[in-house]
Design a protein around this motif. Sequence first.
Motif, PDB file in Angstrom:
ATOM      1  N   ALA A  35      30.152  13.352 -79.431  1.00  0.00           N
ATOM      2  CA  ALA A  35      31.238  12.581 -80.039  1.00  0.00           C
ATOM      3  C   ALA A  35      31.344  12.823 -81.533  1.00  0.00           C
ATOM      4  O   ALA A  35      32.348  12.522 -82.141  1.00  0.00           O
ATOM      5  CB  ALA A  35      31.030  11.090 -79.782  1.00  0.00           C
ATOM      6  N   THR A  36      30.280  13.326 -82.137  1.00  0.00           N
ATOM      7  CA  THR A  36      30.326  13.581 -83.565  1.00  0.00           C
ATOM      8  C   THR A  36      31.288  14.721 -83.846  1.00  0.00           C
ATOM      9  O   THR A  36      31.130  15.821 -83.342  1.00  0.00           O
ATOM     10  CB  THR A  36      28.917  13.938 -84.094  1.00  0.00           C
ATOM     11  OG1 THR A  36      28.034  12.875 -83.780  1.00  0.00           O
ATOM     12  CG2 THR A  36      28.947  14.155 -85.590  1.00  0.00           C
ATOM     13  N   SER A  37      32.281  14.443 -84.693  1.00  0.00           N
ATOM     14  CA  SER A  37      33.331  15.427 -84.925  1.00  0.00           C
ATOM     15  C   SER A  37      32.903  16.452 -85.953  1.00  0.00           C
ATOM     16  O   SER A  37      32.210  16.121 -86.907  1.00  0.00           O
ATOM     17  CB  SER A  37      34.598  14.726 -85.417  1.00  0.00           C
ATOM     18  OG  SER A  37      35.028  13.773 -84.474  1.00  0.00           O
ATOM     19  N   PRO A  38      33.307  17.690 -85.804  1.00  0.00           N
ATOM     20  CA  PRO A  38      33.068  18.668 -86.859  1.00  0.00           C
ATOM     21  C   PRO A  38      33.904  18.331 -88.080  1.00  0.00           C
ATOM     22  O   PRO A  38      34.882  17.588 -87.990  1.00  0.00           O
ATOM     23  CB  PRO A  38      33.521  19.980 -86.226  1.00  0.00           C
ATOM     24  CG  PRO A  38      34.524  19.571 -85.198  1.00  0.00           C
ATOM     25  CD  PRO A  38      34.031  18.256 -84.661  1.00  0.00           C
ATOM     26  N   GLU A  39      33.533  18.866 -89.216  1.00  0.00           N
ATOM     27  CA  GLU A  39      34.268  18.592 -90.445  1.00  0.00           C
ATOM     28  C   GLU A  39      35.737  18.986 -90.282  1.00  0.00           C
ATOM     29  O   GLU A  39      36.073  20.038 -89.762  1.00  0.00           O
ATOM     30  CB  GLU A  39      33.642  19.366 -91.602  1.00  0.00           C
ATOM     31  CG  GLU A  39      34.304  19.045 -92.942  1.00  0.00           C
ATOM     32  CD  GLU A  39      33.579  19.687 -94.099  1.00  0.00           C
ATOM     33  OE1 GLU A  39      34.101  19.634 -95.214  1.00  0.00           O
ATOM     34  OE2 GLU A  39      32.485  20.237 -93.880  1.00  0.00           O
ATOM     35  N   GLY A  40      36.620  18.106 -90.746  1.00  0.00           N
ATOM     36  CA  GLY A  40      38.044  18.378 -90.692  1.00  0.00           C
ATOM     37  C   GLY A  40      38.692  17.975 -89.385  1.00  0.00           C
ATOM     38  O   GLY A  40      39.893  18.119 -89.224  1.00  0.00           O
ATOM     39  N   ALA A  41      37.905  17.438 -88.431  1.00  0.00           N
ATOM     40  CA  ALA A  41      38.467  17.074 -87.132  1.00  0.00           C
ATOM     41  C   ALA A  41      38.174  15.612 -86.845  1.00  0.00           C
ATOM     42  O   ALA A  41      37.025  15.190 -86.828  1.00  0.00           O
ATOM     43  CB  ALA A  41      37.873  17.952 -86.038  1.00  0.00           C
ATOM     44  N   TRP A  42      39.219  14.846 -86.641  1.00  0.00           N
ATOM     45  CA  TRP A  42      39.066  13.490 -86.126  1.00  0.00           C
ATOM     46  C   TRP A  42      40.234  13.250 -85.189  1.00  0.00           C
ATOM     47  O   TRP A  42      41.273  13.884 -85.289  1.00  0.00           O
ATOM     48  CB  TRP A  42      39.001  12.458 -87.254  1.00  0.00           C
ATOM     49  CG  TRP A  42      40.247  12.307 -88.070  1.00  0.00           C
ATOM     50  CD1 TRP A  42      40.702  13.144 -89.055  1.00  0.00           C
ATOM     51  CD2 TRP A  42      41.232  11.259 -87.959  1.00  0.00           C
ATOM     52  NE1 TRP A  42      41.886  12.684 -89.563  1.00  0.00           N
ATOM     53  CE2 TRP A  42      42.231  11.520 -88.918  1.00  0.00           C
ATOM     54  CE3 TRP A  42      41.347  10.135 -87.155  1.00  0.00           C
ATOM     55  CZ2 TRP A  42      43.344  10.704 -89.079  1.00  0.00           C
ATOM     56  CZ3 TRP A  42      42.443   9.309 -87.321  1.00  0.00           C
ATOM     57  CH2 TRP A  42      43.433   9.596 -88.273  1.00  0.00           C
ATOM     58  N   ASP A  43      40.053  12.340 -84.274  1.00  0.00           N
ATOM     59  CA  ASP A  43      41.007  12.174 -83.182  1.00  0.00           C
ATOM     60  C   ASP A  43      41.913  10.979 -83.460  1.00  0.00           C
ATOM     61  O   ASP A  43      41.561   9.833 -83.168  1.00  0.00           O
ATOM     62  CB  ASP A  43      40.238  11.986 -81.876  1.00  0.00           C
ATOM     63  CG  ASP A  43      41.123  12.121 -80.648  1.00  0.00           C
ATOM     64  OD1 ASP A  43      42.342  11.913 -80.772  1.00  0.00           O
ATOM     65  OD2 ASP A  43      40.587  12.431 -79.567  1.00  0.00           O
ATOM     66  N   ALA A  44      43.093  11.242 -84.029  1.00  0.00           N
ATOM     67  CA  ALA A  44      44.034  10.173 -84.356  1.00  0.00           C
ATOM     68  C   ALA A  44      44.544   9.478 -83.100  1.00  0.00           C
ATOM     69  O   ALA A  44      44.741   8.256 -83.081  1.00  0.00           O
ATOM     70  CB  ALA A  44      45.201  10.735 -85.165  1.00  0.00           C
ATOM     71  N   LYS A  45      44.767  10.258 -82.052  1.00  0.00           N
ATOM     72  CA  LYS A  45      45.282   9.677 -80.815  1.00  0.00           C
ATOM     73  C   LYS A  45      44.266   8.712 -80.211  1.00  0.00           C
ATOM     74  O   LYS A  45      44.625   7.621 -79.728  1.00  0.00           O
ATOM     75  CB  LYS A  45      45.617  10.786 -79.822  1.00  0.00           C
ATOM     76  CG  LYS A  45      46.313  10.292 -78.570  1.00  0.00           C
ATOM     77  CD  LYS A  45      46.752  11.463 -77.695  1.00  0.00           C
ATOM     78  CE  LYS A  45      47.492  10.975 -76.452  1.00  0.00           C
ATOM     79  NZ  LYS A  45      47.924  12.124 -75.602  1.00  0.00           N
ATOM     80  N   ALA A  46      42.994   9.083 -80.232  1.00  0.00           N
ATOM     81  CA  ALA A  46      41.952   8.202 -79.701  1.00  0.00           C
ATOM     82  C   ALA A  46      41.816   6.948 -80.553  1.00  0.00           C
ATOM     83  O   ALA A  46      41.595   5.844 -80.034  1.00  0.00           O
ATOM     84  CB  ALA A  46      40.621   8.946 -79.637  1.00  0.00           C
ATOM     85  N   ALA A  47      41.934   7.094 -81.871  1.00  0.00           N
ATOM     86  CA  ALA A  47      41.871   5.928 -82.756  1.00  0.00           C
ATOM     87  C   ALA A  47      43.021   4.971 -82.473  1.00  0.00           C
ATOM     88  O   ALA A  47      42.843   3.749 -82.431  1.00  0.00           O
ATOM     89  CB  ALA A  47      41.895   6.377 -84.218  1.00  0.00           C
ATOM     90  N   ALA A  48      44.223   5.518 -82.276  1.00  0.00           N
ATOM     91  CA  ALA A  48      45.384   4.688 -81.965  1.00  0.00           C
ATOM     92  C   ALA A  48      45.189   3.956 -80.643  1.00  0.00           C
ATOM     93  O   ALA A  48      45.501   2.767 -80.516  1.00  0.00           O
ATOM     94  CB  ALA A  48      46.647   5.540 -81.926  1.00  0.00           C
ATOM     95  N   ALA A  49      44.672   4.664 -79.647  1.00  0.00           N
ATOM     96  CA  ALA A  49      44.450   4.044 -78.335  1.00  0.00           C
ATOM     97  C   ALA A  49      43.442   2.902 -78.446  1.00  0.00           C
ATOM     98  O   ALA A  49      43.619   1.833 -77.838  1.00  0.00           O
ATOM     99  CB  ALA A  49      43.965   5.090 -77.336  1.00  0.00           C
ATOM    100  N   TYR A  50      42.380   3.118 -79.217  1.00  0.00           N
ATOM    101  CA  TYR A  50      41.381   2.061 -79.402  1.00  0.00           C
ATOM    102  C   TYR A  50      41.996   0.850 -80.095  1.00  0.00           C
ATOM    103  O   TYR A  50      41.850  -0.295 -79.630  1.00  0.00           O
ATOM    104  CB  TYR A  50      40.199   2.581 -80.213  1.00  0.00           C
ATOM    105  CG  TYR A  50      39.244   1.460 -80.618  1.00  0.00           C
ATOM    106  CD1 TYR A  50      38.324   0.962 -79.712  1.00  0.00           C
ATOM    107  CD2 TYR A  50      39.297   0.897 -81.889  1.00  0.00           C
ATOM    108  CE1 TYR A  50      37.476  -0.084 -80.058  1.00  0.00           C
ATOM    109  CE2 TYR A  50      38.457  -0.146 -82.244  1.00  0.00           C
ATOM    110  CZ  TYR A  50      37.544  -0.632 -81.332  1.00  0.00           C
ATOM    111  OH  TYR A  50      36.720  -1.667 -81.671  1.00  0.00           O
ATOM    112  N   LEU A  51      42.684   1.069 -81.196  1.00  0.00           N
ATOM    113  CA  LEU A  51      43.267  -0.041 -81.937  1.00  0.00           C
ATOM    114  C   LEU A  51      44.312  -0.787 -81.115  1.00  0.00           C
ATOM    115  O   LEU A  51      44.376  -2.020 -81.146  1.00  0.00           O
ATOM    116  CB  LEU A  51      43.868   0.462 -83.249  1.00  0.00           C
ATOM    117  CG  LEU A  51      42.861   0.919 -84.312  1.00  0.00           C
ATOM    118  CD1 LEU A  51      43.592   1.577 -85.481  1.00  0.00           C
ATOM    119  CD2 LEU A  51      42.020  -0.261 -84.810  1.00  0.00           C
ATOM    120  N   ASP A  52      45.137  -0.057 -80.383  1.00  0.00           N
ATOM    121  CA  ASP A  52      46.130  -0.706 -79.525  1.00  0.00           C
ATOM    122  C   ASP A  52      45.458  -1.561 -78.452  1.00  0.00           C
ATOM    123  O   ASP A  52      45.891  -2.689 -78.171  1.00  0.00           O
ATOM    124  CB  ASP A  52      47.024   0.333 -78.852  1.00  0.00           C
ATOM    125  CG  ASP A  52      48.014   0.969 -79.805  1.00  0.00           C
ATOM    126  OD1 ASP A  52      48.262   0.401 -80.886  1.00  0.00           O
ATOM    127  OD2 ASP A  52      48.547   2.048 -79.458  1.00  0.00           O
TER     128      ASP A  52
END
Length: 400
Positions: A35-52
């Motif tokens: 789950a640890t993202s490489p530098e420069g990569a984060w999952d905006a879609k997953a963050a949105a799904a979690y927050l929603d």
Amino acid sequence: MIVVRPRARGLSLLFRTVAICGLGLAMVACSQRRATSPEGAWDAKAAAAYLDRRMQWWSTWKTSARDHGTFCFSCHTAVPYALARPMLSATLHEPTAAAPERRLMDDVRRRVRLWSETSPFYSDQYVGPGKTAESRGTEAVLSALILAWDDAHTGRLSADTAAAFDHMWAEQHSNGKSAGAWSWLDFDLSPWESDAADDQYYGAALAALAVGVAPEDYQSRPQIQQQLRLLRAYLTREYASQSLHHRLILLWASTKLPGLLDGNQRQALIADTLRAQNPDGGWSLTTLMSRSAQNGGPGDRPASDGYATGLSSLVLEQTSMPAAAPQLKAGLTWLERNQLGHDGFWIREQGGFWVARSLNKWRNPWSNVGRFMSDAATAYAVLALTEQSQPRPRVAAAGN
């Protein structure tokens, strides 16, 4: 046919149990590494799904329900969501706001329109002395902030936002030690609802942020200048006794509303923030809430968390201080690499959130209430990571 003696069967079951548990722990560790993202990569879609998902749960949880079909908009889940979710919509090129966001905004507007009819979030009668005033002051400030932030994206000050500001100013204290501030909820819960004198400051800084981001140059309206003078005077008067966390909120507000910090205070506060950074690039909420910018040496500071790192990185971005650029980059890199949430006790899909934990009590981190701090952590991480790609609200002149 092989006969298994009872003792052998018991040992066999024990070995199998140990093996399964060991495999489960190994899989969790492996899943966390993946789950640890490489530098420069984060999952905006997953963050949105979690927050929603979290906002949907909060808005339907019976404990958050209030009268007139409304619900409490909390400092840990609802308010950070209202600030961060529009940024994710822009990043993901979503054509409309997510359903939980629409529900939250409708709730805030409904309570603003029914201000004189709705009951406070918490009342003296059911919770204890002072809670009615604390609830009204807190709600007034948070309503204005949520609606002003929303209006900043359209460039138009809505009638509901203007009404929310009117309620906010009506609740402002006009005399005494707290003149210029608001009554604020105190449930002995850091960092937002503890020690009335301290968190009054947090609330006042949020009020300043609300005024600063409001469109159509709301901050220059003649009819609010006396209230702004009281607010600035309070924030100046009580500044020295505040935690780094609360002063960071003020620094954020100062990038939108002039006259909150002078140049020396601004430079010193940025330096305090940089000194509080951990060697791994992140920040710890425990350190931000301490009276000193540092807790011990670099080797024995509390571990970095998503909320403190998101907030610190966001505010440093807002200040546009070239000297802070390397440490800011380290903070953003920490966020990119630590989107570590998981949606279950053992292994399920990656949750897309950033982790922070309560300063006040131990809570099961996989429970709904155990994720309150991670809700805020995820929202502030998103704000920091999307800041450079978003149009900013009005920014005050450098040095203010």
